[in-house]
Design a protein around this motif. Structure first.
Motif, PDB file in Angstrom:
ATOM      1  N   THR A  91       9.001   5.330 -10.183  1.00  0.00           N
ATOM      2  CA  THR A  91       8.357   4.856  -8.958  1.00  0.00           C
ATOM      3  C   THR A  91       9.360   4.850  -7.821  1.00  0.00           C
ATOM      4  OG1 THR A  91       6.803   3.475 -10.194  1.00  0.00           O
ATOM      5  CG2 THR A  91       7.156   2.915  -7.882  1.00  0.00           C
ATOM      6  N   GLN A 146       7.126   2.812  -2.641  1.00  0.00           N
ATOM      7  CA  GLN A 146       6.072   2.133  -3.396  1.00  0.00           C
ATOM      8  C   GLN A 146       6.490   0.703  -3.747  1.00  0.00           C
ATOM      9  OE1 GLN A 146       3.062   3.131  -4.091  1.00  0.00           O
ATOM     10  NE2 GLN A 146       2.962   5.343  -4.355  1.00  0.00           N
ATOM     11  N   ASP A 197       0.079   7.282  -2.700  1.00  0.00           N
ATOM     12  CA  ASP A 197       0.390   7.885  -3.997  1.00  0.00           C
ATOM     13  C   ASP A 197       0.643   9.385  -3.890  1.00  0.00           C
ATOM     14  OD1 ASP A 197       0.053   5.398  -5.094  1.00  0.00           O
ATOM     15  OD2 ASP A 197      -1.976   5.765  -5.827  1.00  0.00           O
ATOM     16  N   GLY A 257      -4.084   3.587  -0.454  1.00  0.00           N
ATOM     17  CA  GLY A 257      -3.445   3.768  -1.750  1.00  0.00           C
ATOM     18  C   GLY A 257      -3.355   5.231  -2.142  1.00  0.00           C
ATOM     19  N   TRP A 265       3.643   1.205 -12.673  1.00  0.00           N
ATOM     20  CA  TRP A 265       3.492   0.520 -11.397  1.00  0.00           C
ATOM     21  C   TRP A 265       2.129   0.710 -10.759  1.00  0.00           C
ATOM     22  CZ3 TRP A 265       5.914  -3.188  -8.788  1.00  0.00           C
ATOM     23  CH2 TRP A 265       7.180  -3.562  -9.225  1.00  0.00           C
ATOM     24  N   ALA A 292       4.714  -2.790  -2.519  1.00  0.00           N
ATOM     25  CA  ALA A 292       4.281  -3.787  -3.501  1.00  0.00           C
ATOM     26  C   ALA A 292       4.848  -5.166  -3.162  1.00  0.00           C
ATOM     27  CB  ALA A 292       4.711  -3.373  -4.905  1.00  0.00           C
ATOM     28  N   ARG A 334       0.255  -2.061  -8.277  1.00  0.00           N
ATOM     29  CA  ARG A 334      -0.134  -1.786  -6.893  1.00  0.00           C
ATOM     30  C   ARG A 334      -1.651  -1.920  -6.722  1.00  0.00           C
ATOM     31  NH1 ARG A 334      -0.120   2.809  -4.408  1.00  0.00           N
ATOM     32  NH2 ARG A 334      -2.208   2.920  -5.273  1.00  0.00           N
ATOM     33  N   ILE A 392       4.808   7.435  -7.997  1.00  0.00           N
ATOM     34  CA  ILE A 392       4.476   6.175  -8.650  1.00  0.00           C
ATOM     35  C   ILE A 392       4.221   6.461 -10.122  1.00  0.00           C
ATOM     36  CG2 ILE A 392       1.985   6.307  -8.160  1.00  0.00           C
ATOM     37  CD1 ILE A 392       2.132   3.206  -7.731  1.00  0.00           C
TER      38      ILE A 392
END
Length: 345
Positions: free
Chosen positions: A32, A36, A92, A88, A101, A40, A105, A97
């Motif tokens: 990750t 990211q 991504d 999201g 994880w 988070a 998230r 990621i």
């Protein structure tokens, strides 16, 4: 110069052609990225602060958003879910990621939807431990993916990379198909465990905490229970999902079951199973209530001796095996929901 211009044009054409041939989804990364992790951390801090702030203003007996119309609330739900899902997906695609994880998230993006429903509800206080409950639900997703990796050699969750209208429609179709399929299979575990939890002894020391909110509900009640309850309930659904992945692999479709977008929508829909308004259950799943966990389970919190499973179909199977009749549906359900709605008004 002219020659270099031709070379550049050829390179651009080649890159465009390569991009056009990319699949609509890609596998998750091994690690990750820092971006990211930073996102988070910000989301976690925001969720903790948001819950503390709402508890503070609710303690002042402020009506908050409970006086707003259903139309306003509905558009607020939809707006947040669309914004969070798209954000999201973009995040991504741009930043790596891992499967470890992605659920974290997902739940961090899901929790604000619970806060929004809490704001709209008449519930006056939600314990801060609901954040711990959400983390336990997230851990069940980890276990699901771990089981999937053990069975299939790698995570079956993919990342959406193509944002065309066709790809978004495909993701919506994947989600709609996933909800009843996993609900029915998961009830191999969920329904019998849930029925056991409603036995007098186990209910008193284990499951009663989850049902403390009776007349007034909020989506965050999903995460309100004993630590064991907050792990066992999602665990059954996670095992059901892993079993679905295994069954799909028999036909070579295991990579088609779950994506980052589908997973985010599942988290949202699960929150609606405890929403303050019964109409939330059908906000994002165009299916009969009997096949939609969010709507079907919402009735269970109005009538705790009924609707123990995730779908009516699987509940009927367990009722037949056990020789009981626990399902509230049809006109009886609507009548009782109308009464509840009158009380809420």
């Amino acid at each position: 110069d002219f020659g270099s211009g031709n070379s550049t044009s050829s390179d651009l054409i080649g890159k465009a052609a390569a991009l056009a041939q990319l699949p609509s989804t890609a596998m998750l990364a091994e690690r990750t990225g820092g971006t990211q992790l930073s996102v988070a951390a910000v989301l976690l801090a925001g969720n903790v602060a948001g819950l503390a702030y709402l508890n503070r203003i609710k303690a002042q007996r402020s009506p908050c958003g409970s006086q707003l119309s259903w139309t306003t609330k509905r558009w607020a739900y939809w707006s947040y879910m669309v914004a969070a899902t798209v954000a999201g997906a973009v995040l991504d695609r741009a930043h790596d990621i891992s499967w470890r994880w992605l659920p974290v998230r997902g739940y961090l993006f899901g929790f604000p939807l619970g806060l929004l429903d809490y704001y709209f509800s008449d519930v006056q206080h939600m314990p801060m431990k609901t954040i711990l409950g959400a983390s336990l639900w997230c851990s069940a997703f980890h276990l699901r993916d771990r089981v999937g990796c053990c069975m299939l050699g790698s995570s079956v969750v993919s990342v959406m990379t193509d944002f065309s209208a066709t790809s978004w429609l495909r993701e919506c179709a994947r989600f709609v198909a996933f909800v009843p399929a996993v609900g029915i299979v998961s009830d191999l575990f969920f329904s019998p465990l849930h029925r056991l939890e409603h036995k007098k002894l186990t209910y008193r020391w284990h499951h009663a905490t989850h049902h403390e909110f009776v007349d007034r509900l909020s989506s965050l009640v999903l995460y309100h229970g004993t630590m064991l309850d907050d792990f066992l309930m999602p665990l059954t659904a996670a095992l059901g999902a892993a079993l679905c992945f295994g069954l799909a692999s028999l036909f070579g479709y295991e990579r088609q079951c779950m994506s980052n977008v589908t997973q985010q929508l599942v988290i949202f829909n699960t929150l609606f199973s405890h929403a303050h308004d019964v109409r939330c259950g059908g906000l994002i799943v165009p299916l009969p209530d009997s096949l939609n966990f969010a709507a079907y389970h919402r009735v269970h919190h109005l009538h705790p001796r009924n609707n123990f499973g995730l779908t009516e179909l699987s509940d009927r199977i367990w009722d037949a095996i056990l020789g009981v009749d626990t399902i509230v549906s049809g006109s009886n359900t609507q009548k009782k929901l109308d009464v509840e709605g009158t009380k809420d008004d």
